[in-house]
Design a protein around this motif. Sequence first.
Motif, PDB file in Angstrom:
ATOM      1  N   VAL A  17     -45.925 -64.806 -17.219  1.00  0.00           N
ATOM      2  CA  VAL A  17     -44.794 -64.830 -18.156  1.00  0.00           C
ATOM      3  C   VAL A  17     -44.448 -63.391 -18.544  1.00  0.00           C
ATOM      4  O   VAL A  17     -45.343 -62.588 -18.793  1.00  0.00           O
ATOM      5  N   GLY A  18     -43.168 -63.097 -18.568  1.00  0.00           N
ATOM      6  CA  GLY A  18     -42.723 -61.775 -19.025  1.00  0.00           C
ATOM      7  C   GLY A  18     -43.258 -60.657 -18.180  1.00  0.00           C
ATOM      8  O   GLY A  18     -43.701 -59.635 -18.687  1.00  0.00           O
ATOM      9  N   GLN A  19     -43.186 -60.836 -16.866  1.00  0.00           N
ATOM     10  CA  GLN A  19     -43.778 -59.861 -15.964  1.00  0.00           C
ATOM     11  C   GLN A  19     -42.829 -58.685 -15.739  1.00  0.00           C
ATOM     12  O   GLN A  19     -41.638 -58.890 -15.514  1.00  0.00           O
ATOM     13  N   ILE A  20     -43.349 -57.466 -15.807  1.00  0.00           N
ATOM     14  CA  ILE A  20     -42.577 -56.305 -15.375  1.00  0.00           C
ATOM     15  C   ILE A  20     -43.480 -55.437 -14.509  1.00  0.00           C
ATOM     16  O   ILE A  20     -44.704 -55.478 -14.635  1.00  0.00           O
ATOM     17  N   THR A  21     -42.849 -54.673 -13.634  1.00  0.00           N
ATOM     18  CA  THR A  21     -43.621 -53.798 -12.758  1.00  0.00           C
ATOM     19  C   THR A  21     -43.867 -52.472 -13.464  1.00  0.00           C
ATOM     20  O   THR A  21     -43.228 -52.152 -14.469  1.00  0.00           O
ATOM     21  N   ALA A  22     -44.786 -51.699 -12.888  1.00  0.00           N
ATOM     22  CA  ALA A  22     -45.086 -50.382 -13.445  1.00  0.00           C
ATOM     23  C   ALA A  22     -43.841 -49.504 -13.407  1.00  0.00           C
ATOM     24  O   ALA A  22     -43.541 -48.770 -14.359  1.00  0.00           O
ATOM     25  N   GLN A  23     -43.108 -49.589 -12.307  1.00  0.00           N
ATOM     26  CA  GLN A  23     -41.887 -48.801 -12.160  1.00  0.00           C
ATOM     27  C   GLN A  23     -40.902 -49.118 -13.281  1.00  0.00           C
ATOM     28  O   GLN A  23     -40.362 -48.225 -13.945  1.00  0.00           O
ATOM     29  N   GLN A  24     -40.690 -50.423 -13.509  1.00  0.00           N
ATOM     30  CA  GLN A  24     -39.777 -50.848 -14.583  1.00  0.00           C
ATOM     31  C   GLN A  24     -40.252 -50.334 -15.929  1.00  0.00           C
ATOM     32  O   GLN A  24     -39.456 -49.855 -16.739  1.00  0.00           O
ATOM     33  N   ALA A  25     -41.552 -50.465 -16.160  1.00  0.00           N
ATOM     34  CA  ALA A  25     -42.087 -50.089 -17.470  1.00  0.00           C
ATOM     35  C   ALA A  25     -41.870 -48.610 -17.727  1.00  0.00           C
ATOM     36  O   ALA A  25     -41.475 -48.204 -18.830  1.00  0.00           O
ATOM     37  N   ILE A  26     -42.086 -47.779 -16.701  1.00  0.00           N
ATOM     38  CA  ILE A  26     -41.902 -46.332 -16.881  1.00  0.00           C
ATOM     39  C   ILE A  26     -40.427 -46.027 -17.092  1.00  0.00           C
ATOM     40  O   ILE A  26     -40.059 -45.228 -17.947  1.00  0.00           O
ATOM     41  N   GLU A  27     -39.568 -46.685 -16.311  1.00  0.00           N
ATOM     42  CA  GLU A  27     -38.134 -46.434 -16.467  1.00  0.00           C
ATOM     43  C   GLU A  27     -37.653 -46.827 -17.860  1.00  0.00           C
ATOM     44  O   GLU A  27     -36.767 -46.195 -18.419  1.00  0.00           O
ATOM     45  N   LEU A  28     -38.226 -47.896 -18.401  1.00  0.00           N
ATOM     46  CA  LEU A  28     -37.806 -48.360 -19.721  1.00  0.00           C
ATOM     47  C   LEU A  28     -38.505 -47.609 -20.847  1.00  0.00           C
ATOM     48  O   LEU A  28     -38.289 -47.900 -22.009  1.00  0.00           O
ATOM     49  N   GLY A  29     -39.376 -46.673 -20.494  1.00  0.00           N
ATOM     50  CA  GLY A  29     -40.043 -45.887 -21.520  1.00  0.00           C
ATOM     51  C   GLY A  29     -41.127 -46.646 -22.261  1.00  0.00           C
ATOM     52  O   GLY A  29     -41.528 -46.244 -23.349  1.00  0.00           O
ATOM     53  N   VAL A  30     -41.608 -47.734 -21.674  1.00  0.00           N
ATOM     54  CA  VAL A  30     -42.642 -48.528 -22.342  1.00  0.00           C
ATOM     55  C   VAL A  30     -43.938 -47.728 -22.367  1.00  0.00           C
ATOM     56  O   VAL A  30     -44.304 -47.089 -21.375  1.00  0.00           O
ATOM     57  N   THR A  31     -44.609 -47.724 -23.501  1.00  0.00           N
ATOM     58  CA  THR A  31     -45.890 -47.029 -23.617  1.00  0.00           C
ATOM     59  C   THR A  31     -46.914 -47.974 -24.240  1.00  0.00           C
ATOM     60  O   THR A  31     -46.570 -49.078 -24.671  1.00  0.00           O
ATOM     61  N   GLY A  32     -48.136 -47.508 -24.299  1.00  0.00           N
ATOM     62  CA  GLY A  32     -49.180 -48.273 -24.963  1.00  0.00           C
ATOM     63  C   GLY A  32     -49.723 -49.398 -24.102  1.00  0.00           C
ATOM     64  O   GLY A  32     -49.604 -49.381 -22.878  1.00  0.00           O
ATOM     65  N   PRO A  33     -50.312 -50.411 -24.733  1.00  0.00           N
ATOM     66  CA  PRO A  33     -50.937 -51.493 -23.972  1.00  0.00           C
ATOM     67  C   PRO A  33     -49.974 -52.189 -23.013  1.00  0.00           C
ATOM     68  O   PRO A  33     -50.384 -52.646 -21.949  1.00  0.00           O
ATOM     69  N   CYS A  34     -48.700 -52.250 -23.358  1.00  0.00           N
ATOM     70  CA  CYS A  34     -47.736 -52.921 -22.476  1.00  0.00           C
ATOM     71  C   CYS A  34     -47.552 -52.140 -21.182  1.00  0.00           C
ATOM     72  O   CYS A  34     -47.349 -52.735 -20.122  1.00  0.00           O
ATOM     73  N   LEU A  35     -47.615 -50.812 -21.251  1.00  0.00           N
ATOM     74  CA  LEU A  35     -47.536 -50.001 -20.029  1.00  0.00           C
ATOM     75  C   LEU A  35     -48.831 -50.135 -19.244  1.00  0.00           C
ATOM     76  O   LEU A  35     -48.817 -50.308 -18.020  1.00  0.00           O
TER      77      LEU A  35
END
Lengths: 228, 412
Positions: free
Chosen positions: B225-243
Amino acid sequence: MADVPANPSSSSNPAAAAPAAPVAPPPDPLIAALTALGAEALPLTQDLLPVFRVERDAWPSVARALRRDPQLSFEMLIDVAGVDFPKRRPRFEVVYHLWSLTWNKVIRVKVGVPEEDPQVASVIDLWPTADWHEREAFDMVGVKFAGHPDLRRILMPDDYPWHPLRKDFPVEGIDNSISYVKAGGVLMTRELDVDRPAGQDRTPVDRSHGDPAGYSDGTPTLPEEGRS
Amino acid sequence: MSTLTEKIVTVSDLPPRPGGEGGNLHEERMELSMGPQHPATHGVLQCKLILDGEKVVAMDPVVGYLHRGKEKHAEHMTYQQFFTLTDRLDYLQPLANEVGWALTVEKLAGIEVPARAQAIRTIICEFMRLSAHLVWAGIGGVDTGAVSMFMYAFRDREELFDLMDELTGLRTNQEYLRIGGVGADLSPELIEKMKKWVAALPGHVDEFELLLTGNKIFHDRMRGVGQITAQQAIELGVTGPCLRATGVGVDLRRARPYLLYPQLEFDVPVGTRGDAYDRYLVRIEEMRQSARILKQLLDHLPAGEWIAKDWKNVLPPKGRVYTSMEEMIHQFKTVTEWCPPKGEVYQATEAANGELGFYLMSAGASHPYRVKIRSPSFINLQALKPMSVGSYFSDIVAIIASLHFIMGECDR
């Protein structure tokens, strides 16, 4: 690549030691590459991050190089801050903090934006995270980002007429009697200021602490007065 | 009974029916506004959704309902006063926000902080990470149907708050940090109590895992559920446990270290799939690692001062202000006319939700010229859209629970 100066406990403050001579930037391919693209390296500040000033017209090409050039590869846009300098030309400055995960390096890039045409190129195609960052900078300071597909206010209500982080906006607000609309519907009406008739604006007061005209891009110098 | 079986119809021969296969259900779009007063949105987040049946076709998170103008207020407050407002950013970890602000101001002014004060700050940073993760575990459990999880997580959190109460005098929103150190020393008795709590924590985390990790319902609710790739996470600026759940082992405690973290032994847990379940596993493991860090610090707490004795820049402790003329003058001077030098600082710390950064511009006055708070909740919330679109409506609650943002920090 040199490491990011990071440990606050061990990094001494260059301002306290030698206000006249900031620490010289280490010889760095990053600085050479960015200078070739038209970025101007600025003196280091207390956090020792490399700082660059980029002309507004050169910013799209510099941003593309920062993101795509494998020698630079700044994958992550950490932060976008809009800053208002009412007595300076250009009046606004958009400050980007970029982080290269490959080299573990953080840099700060400043783009000046004039008041007459408050517009700068959006970097949303390079860093999708810029979406909300740029909406916030637009909301708070009023800088427009050309090429942003959906430049709406984000923190303030949709129909809010001011940009609150401008220095001529008073901290107590202007005219609290308007209806606020957020996300398409009227949600609240506030009648907080009973002393003043509704609709009457308060005269903006200059509260620019510390005289922004004398603000010199963070060149670390001690204040002339104020210390005992 | 035989009459019933006489007429056999094949389903595919039937005319199209509304709601059935071939019907027009997939053309009916429903607009739904979830929040801002929805209990599962963890505060005042509004999600404008377009649903096709149970599927989410489009989503637009609307934030700003809790905007209090902290950045504007910061320009009208002294540096010490602003601690009060940083408490109310991520109100699950008030002291960690204060540490971020203290490090920023100290870097600007070049104030050296004694080793013991740094150790105490590191300790409270990890306690605050645990506080935030415990609330996340409890509330996240409730969101996904494991109501008893709430009781277990909040038992530990209340005990943690008792410790913080004893350390700072306040249960929450403590205002314990000072520029140059902390507000009070850590007493030996309190260290013993903390050690006891920390020693018990890994066993309690095992209890949480017994309740959730292998639980079929929880697993079905979170896995994929709510899957994102590492590439997406970096592009979206996600940090912390979610990254880190996407497999990127970036932790600011390691990448851009601060306080005593370079000297501490701890692991940075990463996930593999970047879904809600991995975000759960990463946070659970982070709780164990925090306990490990706390044990090291509490066992070897450096001796010395808990506030820098630099009274030209630092507020003297109240006890000395009331008893000594010299310190009373310093207190008066520091409160009324302390000005750090001109300059700019960006200082980031690894808060429970990611990179909490303060970008501080000083014009050499007693108030900051500009403060920009880089709030991890605000940036991570952008990932809600790619996580939700294409999933089922009921998954949004699980996604919000696993993403874990605090609207006080998001809206500032």
